[in-house]
Structure formats: C-alpha cells, structure tokens
Design an enzyme around this catalytic site. Structure first.
Site, mmCIF file in Angstrom:
data_model
loop_
_atom_site.group_PDB
_atom_site.id
_atom_site.type_symbol
_atom_site.label_atom_id
_atom_site.label_comp_id
_atom_site.label_asym_id
_atom_site.label_seq_id
_atom_site.Cartn_x
_atom_site.Cartn_y
_atom_site.Cartn_z
ATOM 1 N N GLY A 80 38.717 42.862 45.193
ATOM 2 C CA GLY A 80 39.734 42.194 45.983
ATOM 3 C C GLY A 80 40.022 40.795 45.477
ATOM 4 N N LEU A 81 40.322 39.873 46.417
ATOM 5 C CA LEU A 81 40.636 38.485 46.104
ATOM 6 C C LEU A 81 41.830 38.376 45.160
ATOM 7 C CD1 LEU A 81 37.038 36.979 45.654
ATOM 8 C CD2 LEU A 81 38.500 36.894 47.678
ATOM 9 N N CYS A 82 42.840 39.218 45.396
ATOM 10 C CA CYS A 82 44.048 39.175 44.561
ATOM 11 C C CYS A 82 45.299 39.234 45.436
ATOM 12 C CB CYS A 82 44.045 40.290 43.529
ATOM 13 S SG CYS A 82 43.630 41.926 44.151
ATOM 14 N N GLY A 83 45.240 38.530 46.562
ATOM 15 C CA GLY A 83 46.407 38.454 47.432
ATOM 16 C C GLY A 83 46.768 39.803 48.039
#
Length: 289
Positions: free
Chosen positions: A86-89
């Site tokens: 994750g951590l990709c908007g």
C-alpha cells in the site's frame, strides 16, 4: 492544552515520519525510472504485435483459430492487476472500486463471473465481496516475461476448455508520474483493433508459409503473453509513480504539521514562562506588603 513534554514528543514523532516518507519517495523515484524505461521499451513491441495480428486477421477466416472465434459471452474471467503493498494513495482503491462497479453493472449480462487477481491488495478488497478463483501474490513486484507466459497459457487453456467465453484484464496504465488510467482490455476472444474497418481496396492478399492456422497458432498466444506482460509493467510503473506522489504529499503535510506544532509549543512555553514570572512577582509583592 497538552504539556510541553507531550508536544515536544509529538514533534519528534512527526519528524521521524517525515524522514520515512522522504526515504520512501526517493526509493520510489529510483524504481520509477527503471519501471518507466521498461514500459517505454515494451510498448513499441506490443503495438507492433497488434499490427501484425491485425494484418493476419484481415485475411483470415473467423474459424481459422479458436482464439479468434467469437462465441456468446456467458462466462467472464476478469483479471485484476493491483499491487502487493500500500502507501500509494488511491492507486489500489480506485482500481478495486472500478472492478466492483463493473461486476455489479454487468452481473445480469453474464451467467458466471470468475475473478483472478494479481497482487495482494486486490485480493484483500475483493475476497470479502466476491469469490476469487485464484490469487497470484508477489508476482507483480518483479514482473518477468516467463511469469506472464505461464499465466497466459493457463488463461488460454481455460478459454479453449470453455471454462469462460470472454477474458478482460483490468489494470492501471502509466500516463504520468501523477496520473494513471484505469484500463479495461479484452484479451479473449482476440479482436484486433480496427480489423473490420480496413477498406477493401487497401486489403492485401498474403501467401502464407506455413499455413494460416500454423502462423496464427504461434502469433495469437504470443500476443496474449505480450499484452499481459505489458499490463504488468504498466501497473508497476503506475504504482511507483502513485507512491512517489503520495509520499511527497505526506512529507509536505508532515512539514506543515511540524510548523503548527512548533508554534503551539512556543506559545505553551511562553505561557508557562509568563505564569512563572507572575508567580514570582506576586510572591515578591506579598512579601513587601
């Protein structure tokens, strides 16, 4: 108002977070350059493959190969390509919502919809809503042509065995660092773009050596492999671009938060000092009085 110690601790925590987001942005930027080079190198080959297939299909009969045969679409295989991390908007969320919306809008059209996911995030989102036929984690992070070829062969075998009548792949196409295009692409049956729009006077008669069936038997599966591999490369490049943008925004937000917390800390410190001075002055006045 929180104590000075609590505010100072919060400022240190946000600074550590900013260091992490800046580091992740730099890592994604380095990976993005490599991924962008890979997809730029793969696009011309994939486009040329479609052109060759178009030329062949213009002069071939519809029953020249099973992968060209268009049958009534009752069973759909939807291949969803997301990331493992994750951590990709909104990279994964937007794609998964598009898949969910497509299934709900077309559930009356098909008797059966089978889901196949590449990437852990897509599987985690869809498994609680639908039955996922198979998931392939840890493949999209380092895509290679051999993996795409094996996946293409599995899909082709299922199509030939009439497990499904139509295959659609859903992925994020890389456009720019800050934008990705959610793309639906039909893999099977193979319908070359604009093949039916070619004018009769521009159609060229070909002499095939070996036969049309043997040539299509090599080109059509190869085209499926190339299109799946291209989708994987597009998704990886788009993921790194989305993560780079998200981490840049997170770093800016952290800097703004540090500024606000520092202002609060200074005000609280000033108030504490003023209070101490007032107590000292009050004590001195009481002694005088």
């Amino acid at each position: 108002m929180p104590s000075l110690k609590a505010i100072k601790k919060r400022i240190g925590s946000v600074k550590n977070t900013r260091q992490i987001t800046k580091a992740m942005k730099m890592v994604s930027a380095a990976k993005l350059r490599r991924a962008q080079e890979n997809i730029i190198a793969a696009r011309p080959y994939a486009s040329k493959m479609e052109e060759v297939l178009q030329s062949l299909a213009c002069c071939a009969e519809g029953d020249a190969h099973p992968l060209l045969e268009v049958r009534e679409a009752k069973k759909l295989l939807l291949l969803v390509v997301t990331s493992d991390r994750g951590l990709c908007g909104g990279f994964n969320a937007n794609l998964c919502k598009a898949a969910d919306r497509y299934i709900r809008e077309n559930k009356e059209k098909y008797e059966q919809i089978t889901l196949l996911t590449l990437g852990r995030k897509g599987y985690e989102f869809l498994k609680n809503r639908y039955t996922v036929g198979k998931n392939y984690p840890n493949l999209i992070s380092k895509p290679n042509y051999q993996t795409a070829a094996l996946l293409a062969q599995e899909i082709i075998d299922g199509y030939l065995e009439e497990q499904y009548d139509q295959v659609i792949i859903l992925y994020n196409a890389f456009k720019t660092v800050m934008s990705q295009d959610i793309t639906f692409q039909q893999l099977l049956p193979v319908v070359p773009p604009e093949a039916t729009a070619v004018a009769d006077e521009s159609t060229v008669e070909y002499i095939y050596e070996p036969s049309v069936q043997e040539l299509l038997g090599e080109i059509l599966p190869k085209n499926i492999e190339v299109q799946i591999f291209k989708a994987m490369l597009e998704s990886v490049a788009a993921e790194h671009g989305a993560r780079m943008t998200a981490m840049d925004s997170a770093s800016k937000n952290a800097s703004e938060m540090i500024g606000k917390l520092t202002l609060i800390y200074n005000r609280a410190r000033q108030a504490a000092i003023t209070k101490e001075l007032m107590e000292i002055i009050s004590g001195a006045e009481s002694i005088k009085g």
